[in-house]
Motif scaffolding. Structure first.
Motif, mmCIF file in Angstrom:
data_model
loop_
_atom_site.group_PDB
_atom_site.id
_atom_site.type_symbol
_atom_site.label_atom_id
_atom_site.label_comp_id
_atom_site.label_asym_id
_atom_site.label_seq_id
_atom_site.Cartn_x
_atom_site.Cartn_y
_atom_site.Cartn_z
ATOM 1 N N UNK A 207 0.809 -1.181 0.109
ATOM 2 C CA UNK A 207 -0.034 0.010 -0.005
ATOM 3 C C UNK A 207 0.977 1.467 -0.116
ATOM 4 N N UNK A 208 0.950 2.066 -1.082
ATOM 5 C CA UNK A 208 1.894 3.175 -1.209
ATOM 6 C C UNK A 208 1.562 4.297 -0.392
ATOM 7 N N UNK A 209 0.036 4.442 -0.185
ATOM 8 C CA UNK A 209 -0.333 5.483 0.750
ATOM 9 C C UNK A 209 0.043 5.068 2.271
ATOM 10 N N UNK A 210 -0.045 3.852 2.575
ATOM 11 C CA UNK A 210 0.448 3.551 3.998
ATOM 12 C C UNK A 210 1.899 3.814 4.107
ATOM 13 N N UNK A 211 2.678 3.369 3.035
ATOM 14 C CA UNK A 211 4.357 3.679 3.094
ATOM 15 C C UNK A 211 4.556 5.148 3.241
ATOM 16 N N UNK A 232 9.909 9.403 1.410
ATOM 17 C CA UNK A 232 8.640 9.241 0.618
ATOM 18 C C UNK A 232 8.578 10.329 -0.591
ATOM 19 N N UNK A 233 8.754 11.490 -0.204
ATOM 20 C CA UNK A 233 8.663 12.630 -1.224
ATOM 21 C C UNK A 233 9.689 12.610 -2.275
ATOM 22 N N UNK A 234 11.077 12.097 -1.707
ATOM 23 C CA UNK A 234 12.082 11.942 -3.079
ATOM 24 C C UNK A 234 11.653 10.855 -3.931
ATOM 25 N N UNK A 235 10.944 9.774 -3.350
ATOM 26 C CA UNK A 235 10.590 8.599 -4.424
ATOM 27 C C UNK A 235 9.531 9.212 -5.076
ATOM 28 N N UNK A 236 8.682 9.914 -4.510
ATOM 29 C CA UNK A 236 7.429 10.284 -5.308
ATOM 30 C C UNK A 236 7.871 11.358 -6.436
ATOM 31 N N UNK A 247 4.740 2.782 -9.827
ATOM 32 C CA UNK A 247 4.101 2.074 -8.330
ATOM 33 C C UNK A 247 3.662 3.152 -7.306
ATOM 34 N N UNK A 248 4.263 4.328 -7.440
ATOM 35 C CA UNK A 248 3.689 5.298 -6.669
ATOM 36 C C UNK A 248 2.851 6.255 -7.169
ATOM 37 N N UNK A 249 1.592 6.431 -6.908
ATOM 38 C CA UNK A 249 0.751 7.223 -7.204
ATOM 39 C C UNK A 249 0.192 7.334 -8.646
ATOM 40 N N UNK A 250 -0.441 8.352 -9.303
ATOM 41 C CA UNK A 250 -0.824 8.276 -10.563
ATOM 42 C C UNK A 250 0.175 9.002 -11.413
ATOM 43 N N UNK A 251 0.878 8.010 -12.079
ATOM 44 C CA UNK A 251 2.213 9.012 -12.811
ATOM 45 C C UNK A 251 1.774 8.596 -14.199
ATOM 46 N N UNK A 252 2.219 9.495 -15.137
ATOM 47 C CA UNK A 252 2.277 9.497 -16.633
ATOM 48 C C UNK A 252 3.781 9.308 -16.963
#
Length: 373
Positions: A207-211, A232-236, A247-252
């Motif tokens: 669960x990405x949100x949990x992470x 987390x913010x760096x990964x995102x 894998x993290x969020x809705x990305x294009x």
């Protein structure tokens, strides 16, 4: 044991609480853990994140001593634990199944690991009471475990894992069976506990949100490999490759080739669309790349905005869905295999509408064109 004392302890010496060095675990021809190096810091809440079969739970179980490794070393507080049985590793563990004894009382469930360690009766009574206070469940010691709600059972499992004051707490997707609201409550409970007690926590989840909510740092797993470790913010915002971005969020992931000219550093898509990226990506000139643009960073406009800080491409709305907090769009762009996903506060565009997808230049991150580049 006073559960909230000694928050600053020897664990703050700076040495890794857990260290994995070249760890390998194979099942037949499959590498469940593929040469993983990792250091977990003192009092850190670290999450291993990845899809099913990525190796994250295998790593956790190897740290716990429930799975033997085929290569490398696992050190806990500086000691090689390769030949150390689970019960001597001074760890607590909470599984998704919780593994509570359903017809035993809450008191007896929490007391079980203390009795296995031959603690005295007075010490057991004191520690169980402290553990129940810690998880905010005082005065339920006489109730049976099967009489509790799902959230209460989770808290009892955590209390049992912490009652003997381990230096390391391992969480193996413990919230997976809970409904959304209860899962969110338990995630916040873990954050609160982590602030109050002197323990290092390793959490495993898909669960990405949990992470993002729980973690000081996150390690993203894929096919047994540790792909990227960061906050987390760096990964995102700065994923190392397309896999992490997807894998993290809705990305294009907009494929194209970097070009540098008088107009600046740009990406040219297969369909001929051109948009600007930061000059810092100019070193990738001529290479196949993927530009990462998050769905929430895109604004849909009827026409191209006249703003040098913005860039974008043209498209046609294919799908519109109302999600409550946002309106979700999928927009077809010429030359792109996948629709561009947009999370918008505005719902003014209907399917078939010609739109301009606009985003800030500094919100684009560029990675190599291959998924695992």
């Amino acid at each position: 044991m006073n559960m909230d004392q000694n928050i600053v302890s020897k664990s703050h010496s700076g040495d890794a609480v857990v260290k994995l060095a070249g760890v390998v675990k194979t099942y037949g021809q499959m590498n469940a853990i593929d040469n993983v190096d990792l250091e977990i810091r003192p009092r850190e809440l670290f999450t291993l994140l990845g899809p099913s079969g990525s190796g994250k739970s295998t790593i956790l179980r190897a740290i716990a001593g429930l799975v033997s490794i085929d290569g490398g070393q696992i050190l806990i507080e500086g000691d090689d634990v390769g030949d150390v049985p689970t019960y001597k590793r001074n760890i607590g563990m909470v599984f998704q199944s919780l593994a509570l004894f359903p017809h035993m009382s809450v008191f007896d469930n929490i007391a079980f690991p203390l009795r296995m360690r031959r603690a005295g009766r007075k010490e057991i009574t004191r520690r169980v009471a402290e553990a129940l206070d810690m998880v905010q469940l005082p005065n339920i010691g006489t109730r049976k475990a099967h009489e509790l709600s799902g959230g209460q059972q989770q808290r009892v499992a955590i209390a049992r894992a912490l009652v003997y004051n381990p230096s390391l707490l391992l969480l193996d997707e413990p919230f997976g069976a809970l409904d959304k609201r209860l899962r969110e409550e338990m995630q916040l409970e873990i954050v609160r506990l982590h602030r109050e007690i002197d323990v290092t926590i390793i959490n495993v989840t898909h669960d990405q949100v949990e992470a993002m909510i729980l973690s000081d740092r996150i390690g993203v797993m894929s096919d047994g490999k540790l792909v990227q470790v960061a906050q987390g913010e760096d990964l995102y915002r700065r994923p190392v490759n397309r896999f992490v971005a997807d894998f993290l969020g809705r990305s294009n992931c907009i494929d194209g080739t970097i070009r540098k000219d008088a107009a600046g550093t740009q990406v040219i898509t297969p369909g001929g669309a051109v948009f600007t990226v930061d000059a810092g990506f100019a070193h990738m000139e001529g290479k196949a790349t993927s530009a990462i643009v998050r769905a929430e960073d895109i604004t849909l406009c009827a026409a191209r905005p006249d703003d040098a800080a913005l860039t974008g491409i043209a498209g046609k709305v294919d799908l519109r869905l109302f999600e409550g907090e946002a309106v979700y769009y999928e927009v077809k762009v010429a030359g792109l295999d996948s629709a561009v996903r947009v999370a918008s506060k505005s719902g003014e565009f209907a399917p078939g509408a010609e739109v301009w997808l606009s985003w800030a230049v500094d919100r684009v991150w560029v990675v190599g064109g291959e998924t695992h580049a």
